[in-house]
Design a protein around this motif. Structure first.
Motif, PDB file in Angstrom:
ATOM      1  N   LEU A  25       0.833  -1.200   0.000  1.00 28.07           N
ATOM      2  CA  LEU A  25       0.000   0.000   0.000  1.00 28.07           C
ATOM      3  C   LEU A  25       0.865   1.246   0.000  1.00 28.07           C
ATOM      4  O   LEU A  25       1.953   1.265   0.556  1.00 28.07           O
ATOM      5  CB  LEU A  25      -0.916   0.011   1.231  1.00 28.07           C
ATOM      6  CG  LEU A  25      -1.945  -1.109   1.301  1.00 28.07           C
ATOM      7  CD1 LEU A  25      -2.688  -1.044   2.634  1.00 28.07           C
ATOM      8  CD2 LEU A  25      -2.925  -1.018   0.161  1.00 28.07           C
ATOM      9  N   LYS A  26       0.367   2.300  -0.650  1.00 25.68           N
ATOM     10  CA  LYS A  26       1.081   3.571  -0.692  1.00 25.68           C
ATOM     11  C   LYS A  26       0.458   4.537   0.306  1.00 25.68           C
ATOM     12  O   LYS A  26      -0.749   4.552   0.494  1.00 25.68           O
ATOM     13  CB  LYS A  26       0.971   4.216  -2.079  1.00 25.68           C
ATOM     14  CG  LYS A  26       1.645   3.472  -3.179  1.00 25.68           C
ATOM     15  CD  LYS A  26       1.526   4.302  -4.443  1.00 25.68           C
ATOM     16  CE  LYS A  26       1.651   3.465  -5.676  1.00 25.68           C
ATOM     17  NZ  LYS A  26       1.423   4.255  -6.880  1.00 25.68           N
ATOM     18  N   ARG A  27       1.282   5.363   0.899  1.00 25.98           N
ATOM     19  CA  ARG A  27       0.794   6.409   1.799  1.00 25.98           C
ATOM     20  C   ARG A  27       0.218   7.525   0.925  1.00 25.98           C
ATOM     21  O   ARG A  27       0.789   7.890  -0.093  1.00 25.98           O
ATOM     22  CB  ARG A  27       1.954   6.934   2.646  1.00 25.98           C
ATOM     23  CG  ARG A  27       1.630   8.170   3.387  1.00 25.98           C
ATOM     24  CD  ARG A  27       1.469   8.205   4.860  1.00 25.98           C
ATOM     25  NE  ARG A  27       1.790   7.190   5.786  1.00 25.98           N
ATOM     26  CZ  ARG A  27       0.876   6.677   6.617  1.00 25.98           C
ATOM     27  NH1 ARG A  27      -0.382   7.033   6.514  1.00 25.98           N
ATOM     28  NH2 ARG A  27       1.218   5.812   7.516  1.00 25.98           N
ATOM     29  N   THR A  28      -0.934   8.040   1.314  1.00 27.44           N
ATOM     30  CA  THR A  28      -1.559   9.141   0.572  1.00 27.44           C
ATOM     31  C   THR A  28      -1.910  10.263   1.539  1.00 27.44           C
ATOM     32  O   THR A  28      -1.953  10.062   2.748  1.00 27.44           O
ATOM     33  CB  THR A  28      -2.844   8.704  -0.146  1.00 27.44           C
ATOM     34  OG1 THR A  28      -3.792   8.298   0.823  1.00 27.44           O
ATOM     35  CG2 THR A  28      -2.579   7.580  -1.130  1.00 27.44           C
ATOM     36  N   GLU A  29      -2.159  11.424   0.983  1.00 27.13           N
ATOM     37  CA  GLU A  29      -2.588  12.563   1.773  1.00 27.13           C
ATOM     38  C   GLU A  29      -3.998  12.931   1.370  1.00 27.13           C
ATOM     39  O   GLU A  29      -4.295  13.073   0.184  1.00 27.13           O
ATOM     40  CB  GLU A  29      -1.673  13.768   1.499  1.00 27.13           C
ATOM     41  CG  GLU A  29      -0.811  14.150   2.654  1.00 27.13           C
ATOM     42  CD  GLU A  29       0.027  15.363   2.337  1.00 27.13           C
ATOM     43  OE1 GLU A  29      -0.534  16.478   2.281  1.00 27.13           O
ATOM     44  OE2 GLU A  29       1.231  15.172   2.148  1.00 27.13           O
ATOM     45  N   THR A  30      -4.867  13.076   2.337  1.00 28.88           N
ATOM     46  CA  THR A  30      -6.241  13.472   2.064  1.00 28.88           C
ATOM     47  C   THR A  30      -6.303  14.986   1.939  1.00 28.88           C
ATOM     48  O   THR A  30      -5.807  15.698   2.794  1.00 28.88           O
ATOM     49  CB  THR A  30      -7.174  13.009   3.200  1.00 28.88           C
ATOM     50  OG1 THR A  30      -7.062  11.584   3.312  1.00 28.88           O
ATOM     51  CG2 THR A  30      -8.612  13.390   2.925  1.00 28.88           C
ATOM     52  N   LYS A  31      -6.912  15.429   0.859  1.00 23.11           N
ATOM     53  CA  LYS A  31      -7.070  16.864   0.650  1.00 23.11           C
ATOM     54  C   LYS A  31      -8.511  17.229   0.935  1.00 23.11           C
ATOM     55  O   LYS A  31      -9.425  16.609   0.428  1.00 23.11           O
ATOM     56  CB  LYS A  31      -6.703  17.253  -0.782  1.00 23.11           C
ATOM     57  CG  LYS A  31      -5.254  16.989  -1.116  1.00 23.11           C
ATOM     58  CD  LYS A  31      -4.955  17.377  -2.545  1.00 23.11           C
ATOM     59  CE  LYS A  31      -3.508  17.027  -2.865  1.00 23.11           C
ATOM     60  NZ  LYS A  31      -3.192  17.320  -4.258  1.00 23.11           N
TER      61      LYS A  31
END
Length: 103
Positions: A25-31
């Motif tokens: 899994l990749k780390r993502t940023e919630t906008k």
């Protein structure tokens, strides 16, 4: 027992599979939106209202389920006013609250 050993092996396999999948899994940023309407959104919506007028309101009620009562309670003064109210949800009814009120 054989059943308990089988369950233990299955749980071990599931744990290994989940650990392996988690590593992919990749780390993502919630906008998050700022909740502000852009001038372009307002102008484009206002242009449609200015062109269609009351026919647009009738269409939104009949085809898209906007609340006629909310539109009548908060009638738009012009295209810009309509756009701001429409895009900010003034004419959209909370279905759960609407259902409760009809009981």
């Amino acid at each position: 027992t054989d059943s308990a050993q089988g369950n233990g092996k299955l749980l071990s396999q599931i744990k290994n599979d989940l650990t392996k999948a988690a590593g992919m899994l990749k780390r993502t940023e919630t906008k998050e939106g700022k909740g502000e309407l852009s001038k372009e959104e307002i102008d484009a919506t206002a242009a449609v209202y200015d062109k269609e007028g009351p026919k647009l309101l009738e269409k939104l009620v009949s085809e898209y389920g906007l609340s006629k009562a909310l539109i009548e309670a908060n009638p738009p003064k012009d295209g810009q006013d309509f756009a701001k109210k429409f895009l900010s949800g003034v004419y959209s009814e909370d279905n759960s609250e609407s259902a409760k009120s009809k009981l």
